[in-house]
Motif scaffolding. Structure first.
Motif, PDB file in Angstrom:
ATOM      1  N   PRO A   1     -12.492  59.549  34.391  1.00  9.54           N
ATOM      2  CA  PRO A   1     -12.079  60.715  35.172  1.00  9.54           C
ATOM      3  C   PRO A   1     -12.880  60.799  36.468  1.00  9.54           C
ATOM      4  CG  PRO A   1     -13.593  61.397  33.465  1.00  9.54           C
ATOM      5  CD  PRO A   1     -13.376  59.922  33.264  1.00  9.54           C
ATOM      6  N   PRO A   2     -12.344  61.454  37.494  1.00 10.44           N
ATOM      7  CA  PRO A   2     -13.119  61.606  38.734  1.00 10.44           C
ATOM      8  C   PRO A   2     -14.327  62.506  38.521  1.00 10.44           C
ATOM      9  CG  PRO A   2     -11.068  62.852  38.855  1.00 10.44           C
ATOM     10  CD  PRO A   2     -11.002  62.044  37.598  1.00 10.44           C
ATOM     11  N   SER A   3     -15.470  62.031  38.956  1.00  9.98           N
ATOM     12  CA  SER A   3     -16.705  62.806  38.809  1.00  9.98           C
ATOM     13  C   SER A   3     -16.610  64.150  39.512  1.00  9.98           C
ATOM     14  CB  SER A   3     -17.887  62.012  39.366  1.00  9.98           C
ATOM     15  OG  SER A   3     -19.071  62.774  39.367  1.00  9.98           O
ATOM     16  N   ILE A   4     -15.953  64.188  40.671  1.00 10.02           N
ATOM     17  CA  ILE A   4     -15.882  65.439  41.438  1.00 10.02           C
ATOM     18  C   ILE A   4     -14.842  66.402  40.885  1.00 10.02           C
ATOM     19  CG2 ILE A   4     -16.653  64.257  43.512  1.00 10.02           C
ATOM     20  CD1 ILE A   4     -13.760  64.481  44.566  1.00 10.02           C
ATOM     21  N   GLY A   5     -14.058  65.945  39.917  1.00  9.52           N
ATOM     22  CA  GLY A   5     -12.966  66.759  39.387  1.00  9.52           C
ATOM     23  C   GLY A   5     -11.639  66.323  39.975  1.00  9.52           C
ATOM     24  N   THR A   6     -10.592  66.391  39.193  1.00  7.72           N
ATOM     25  CA  THR A   6      -9.265  66.070  39.701  1.00  7.72           C
ATOM     26  C   THR A   6      -8.874  67.054  40.799  1.00  7.72           C
ATOM     27  OG1 THR A   6      -8.170  67.492  38.078  1.00  7.72           O
ATOM     28  CG2 THR A   6      -8.567  65.188  37.433  1.00  7.72           C
ATOM     29  N   ALA A   7      -7.915  66.639  41.615  1.00  4.96           N
ATOM     30  CA  ALA A   7      -7.410  67.562  42.635  1.00  4.96           C
ATOM     31  C   ALA A   7      -6.855  68.826  41.991  1.00  4.96           C
ATOM     32  CB  ALA A   7      -6.337  66.866  43.479  1.00  4.96           C
ATOM     33  N   ALA A   8      -6.199  68.664  40.837  1.00  5.50           N
ATOM     34  CA  ALA A   8      -5.641  69.833  40.149  1.00  5.50           C
ATOM     35  C   ALA A   8      -6.739  70.800  39.731  1.00  5.50           C
ATOM     36  CB  ALA A   8      -4.828  69.385  38.934  1.00  5.50           C
ATOM     37  N   LEU A   9      -7.834  70.266  39.212  1.00  5.93           N
ATOM     38  CA  LEU A   9      -8.935  71.129  38.789  1.00  5.93           C
ATOM     39  C   LEU A   9      -9.580  71.809  39.990  1.00  5.93           C
ATOM     40  CD1 LEU A   9     -10.944  72.314  36.802  1.00  5.93           C
ATOM     41  CD2 LEU A   9     -12.219  70.160  36.883  1.00  5.93           C
ATOM     42  N   ARG A  10      -9.835  71.076  41.040  1.00  5.76           N
ATOM     43  CA  ARG A  10     -10.476  71.675  42.204  1.00  5.76           C
ATOM     44  C   ARG A  10      -9.588  72.730  42.856  1.00  5.76           C
ATOM     45  NH1 ARG A  10     -10.697  67.848  45.716  1.00  5.76           N
ATOM     46  NH2 ARG A  10     -10.059  66.051  44.467  1.00  5.76           N
ATOM     47  N   ASN A  11      -8.290  72.475  42.889  1.00  2.00           N
ATOM     48  CA  ASN A  11      -7.371  73.475  43.431  1.00  2.00           C
ATOM     49  C   ASN A  11      -7.339  74.726  42.560  1.00  2.00           C
ATOM     50  OD1 ASN A  11      -6.547  72.009  45.691  1.00  2.00           O
ATOM     51  ND2 ASN A  11      -4.933  70.940  44.564  1.00  2.00           N
ATOM     52  N   ALA A  12      -7.341  74.534  41.243  1.00  2.00           N
ATOM     53  CA  ALA A  12      -7.326  75.680  40.329  1.00  2.00           C
ATOM     54  C   ALA A  12      -8.602  76.503  40.460  1.00  2.00           C
ATOM     55  CB  ALA A  12      -7.145  75.197  38.889  1.00  2.00           C
ATOM     56  N   ALA A  13      -9.742  75.823  40.600  1.00  2.00           N
ATOM     57  CA  ALA A  13     -11.016  76.529  40.741  1.00  2.00           C
ATOM     58  C   ALA A  13     -11.075  77.312  42.053  1.00  2.00           C
ATOM     59  CB  ALA A  13     -12.181  75.542  40.652  1.00  2.00           C
ATOM     60  N   ALA A  14     -10.616  76.684  43.139  1.00  2.00           N
ATOM     61  CA  ALA A  14     -10.619  77.374  44.428  1.00  2.00           C
ATOM     62  C   ALA A  14      -9.681  78.578  44.406  1.00  2.00           C
ATOM     63  CB  ALA A  14     -10.219  76.407  45.535  1.00  2.00           C
ATOM     64  N   ALA A  15      -8.521  78.423  43.769  1.00  2.00           N
ATOM     65  CA  ALA A  15      -7.575  79.545  43.672  1.00  2.00           C
ATOM     66  C   ALA A  15      -8.164  80.675  42.852  1.00  2.00           C
ATOM     67  CB  ALA A  15      -6.259  79.056  43.048  1.00  2.00           C
ATOM     68  N   TRP A  16      -8.896  80.338  41.797  1.00  2.00           N
ATOM     69  CA  TRP A  16      -9.535  81.371  40.970  1.00  2.00           C
ATOM     70  C   TRP A  16     -10.605  82.117  41.762  1.00  2.00           C
ATOM     71  CZ3 TRP A  16     -14.711  81.531  39.377  1.00  2.00           C
ATOM     72  CH2 TRP A  16     -15.013  82.565  38.483  1.00  2.00           C
ATOM     73  N   ILE A  17     -11.424  81.397  42.530  1.00  2.14           N
ATOM     74  CA  ILE A  17     -12.451  82.048  43.334  1.00  2.14           C
ATOM     75  C   ILE A  17     -11.819  83.046  44.299  1.00  2.14           C
ATOM     76  CG2 ILE A  17     -14.141  81.665  45.179  1.00  2.14           C
ATOM     77  CD1 ILE A  17     -14.908  79.047  43.801  1.00  2.14           C
ATOM     78  N   GLU A  18     -10.731  82.656  44.923  1.00  2.00           N
ATOM     79  CA  GLU A  18     -10.082  83.562  45.875  1.00  2.00           C
ATOM     80  C   GLU A  18      -9.428  84.741  45.169  1.00  2.00           C
ATOM     81  OE1 GLU A  18      -6.959  83.484  49.660  1.00  2.00           O
ATOM     82  OE2 GLU A  18      -7.262  81.670  48.446  1.00  2.00           O
ATOM     83  N   ARG A  19      -8.749  84.471  44.054  1.00  2.00           N
ATOM     84  CA  ARG A  19      -7.989  85.511  43.347  1.00  2.00           C
ATOM     85  C   ARG A  19      -8.892  86.528  42.664  1.00  2.00           C
ATOM     86  NH1 ARG A  19      -5.811  82.179  40.173  1.00  2.00           N
ATOM     87  NH2 ARG A  19      -6.803  82.678  38.172  1.00  2.00           N
ATOM     88  N   ARG A  20      -9.933  86.050  42.027  1.00  2.00           N
ATOM     89  CA  ARG A  20     -10.759  86.937  41.199  1.00  2.00           C
ATOM     90  C   ARG A  20     -12.028  87.417  41.899  1.00  2.00           C
ATOM     91  NH1 ARG A  20      -8.165  88.813  36.542  1.00  2.00           N
ATOM     92  NH2 ARG A  20      -9.953  88.571  35.137  1.00  2.00           N
TER      93      ARG A  20
END
Length: 363
Positions: A59-78
Motif C-alpha cells: 500500500p502507499p505509505s502516504i495513504g491512497t488518494a481515496a484515503l487522503r481525500n476522505a481525510a481532507a473532506a472530514w477535516i473541512e466538514r467536521r
C-alpha cells in the motif's frame, strides 16, 4: 559493562495489584484504566476490510488518494479547516507510532535543536518519544512558563485538545501564535476532537498551516483502534519531509485498513451515536464516584474523568475503588509528576459493566 537505555515498566502493566483487588468482586473487575474502545466499529467499515484486493500489493505509505481525500473532506466538514490532500496530508500506522517516532525524524531535519516541549500532564508517549530520540523532554504547565532558552532549542511543541487525561480544551490559536513567534513547529494531537462537549470540535489548522501539524486517529472516533490507522496534516514542507523519511522506514498502513478508513471517514452518523454513548457513560460514572466519596465533574472534552484524590494519594484511591466498587482506574502519575494527586477514569466499558459497578456501591 556500560548499561544503555533501560525501558521503564509500561504504565498500565503496573496495575496488577489493583486489578487483582477488583477481581475479587463477583463479576470481576470493571476496567476503566486504558482508554481502549469497547463498542463495535460500523458494519460497513468492517466489511470494507475484506472487499476488493487491497492486501495483495504494497500500500502507499502516504495513504491512497481515496484515503487522503476522505481525510481532507472530514477535516473541512467536521472541523472547519481546509487542507490540500495531495500536498498537506498523509497517513500513519495509528498515531501512537507517529507520536513516538516524530522527535527522531525532526532531529534529523534540525540537528541544531534538541528539545521537545510537551504538556506536563499528558499522554506519556510525548515524553517517551523524545527519550527514544535521545533529545530533551521539557514539560510545561502553561506556555507562559516555557523558558525562552528551551524554546530556542525546541524541535516541536506538543499540544493536545481535548486533552488526555484532563479533558481540558486549550487555546489552539494562542499556541499557534506563541510557536510561530519563536519558529517552533506545533504538533496538535486532536484524536478526541469529535468528543468535544463544550462547544464545537475544532483544529489548530483553522489558524492556517504554516508551522502547524494536526494529528488525527480513527481509533477513538470509529472504534477502530485495532486497525492502526491515522493521519497527519498541515505545513506542506513538514508533511513532505515526514512523508519521505517514513517511506524509507517502511511505515505503511495496510491496504484493507486504508479502504475501511475511507468508509469510516465518510460516515458521521455512527460518530454521533458514539458521542451519546460516551456522554451517557461519563454522567453515570460521575454518579458512581460521587456515591463512593470521590466527587467528579464532567470534562469539556474526551471520555475521561480527571478526579482529585483525597490527600493527594491517587494510588490509595485506586486501591479503595478496587476493593469497594471493583473498578480499575489509572493513578495520575502515569501522565506525569504534576498529575500525582489525581486519577483518571475512562468511560470505556459497556453499559452493563458500568451498571455492575454501580450496583456494588448502591448508585
Amino acid at each position: 559493562m556500560t548499561t544503555g537505555f533501560v525501558p521503564p515498566p509500561y504504565p498500565y502493566e503496573r496495575l496488577g495489584e489493583i486489578t487483582a483487588l477488583a477481581n475479587e468482586h463477583e463479576g470481576g473487575a470493571v476496567d476503566l484504566s486504558i482508554g481502549t474502545p469497547c463498542d463495535p466499529a460500523p458494519p460497513d467499515v468492517l466489511a470494507a476490510l475484506t472487499s476488493g484486493d487491497t492486501a495483495r500489493g504494497y500500500p502507499p505509505s502516504i495513504g491512497t488518494a481515496a484515503l487522503r481525500n476522505a481525510a481532507a473532506a472530514w477535516i473541512e466538514r467536521r472541523l472547519g479547516a481546509v487542507v490540500d490532500p495531495d500536498d498537506q496530508l498523509a497517513a500513519c500506522v495509528g498515531t501512537k507510532e507517529f507520536v513516538a517516532s516524530l522527535p527522531l525524524y525532526l532531529k534529523l531535519r534540525r540537528p541544531d535543536r534538541d528539545t521537545v516541549l510537551y504538556p506536563a500532564i499528558s499522554y506519556p508517549t510525548y515524553e517517551m518519544g523524545a527519550t527514544l530520540a535521545g533529545v530533551r523532554a521539557v514539560p510545561y504547565l502553561r506556555l507562559a512558563d516555557v523558558d525562552e532558552a528551551d524554546a530556542e532549542r525546541a524541535l516541536a511543541l506538543w499540544v493536545n485538545s481535548p486533552a488526555n487525561p484532563t479533558g481540558e480544551l486549550h487555546d489552539l490559536a494562542a499556541a499557534a501564535e506563541w510557536a510561530r513567534a519563536r519558529g517552533v513547529p506545533v504538533v496538535s494531537d486532536e484524536c478526541y476532537a469529535e468528543f468535544t462537549w463544550s462547544g464545537r470540535p475544532t483544529t489548530i489548522l483553522r489558524e492556517g498551516t504554516d508551522g502547524l501539524l494536526a494529528v488525527h486517529s480513527l481509533s477513538k472516533r470509529d472504534n477502530f483502534a485495532g486497525a492502526r490507522i491515522g493521519f497527519y496534516a498541515g505545513d506542506p514542507d513538514l508533511v513532505h519531509f515526514l512523508r519521505e523519511v517514513r517511506k524509507h522506514a517502511g511505515l505503511m498502513p495496510p491496504g484493507p485498513v486504508q479502504a475501511a478508513a475511507v468508509v469510516a471517514l465518510g460516515d458521521d452518523e455512527h460518530v454521533d451515536v458514539q458521542r451519546e454513548r460516551y456522554l451517557s457513560r461519563l454522567r453515570r460514572l460521575v454518579e458512581i464516584l460521587d456515591r463512593a466519596g470521590y466527587p467528579a465533574q464532567l470534562p469539556d472534552g474526551a471520555f475521561y474523568l480527571w478526579v482529585p484524590a483525597p490527600d493527594g494519594n491517587a494510588w490509595g484511591a485506586a486501591r479503595d475503588l478496587a476493593r469497594r466498587v471493583g473498578i480499575v482506574v489509572s493513578p495520575g502519575e502515569f501522565y506525569g509528576p504534576a498529575g500525582t494527586d489525581h486519577f483518571r477514569v475512562a468511560a470505556v466499558q459497556p453499559d452493563d459493566r458500568i451498571d455492575l459497578a454501580a450496583g456494588r456501591i448502591g448508585a
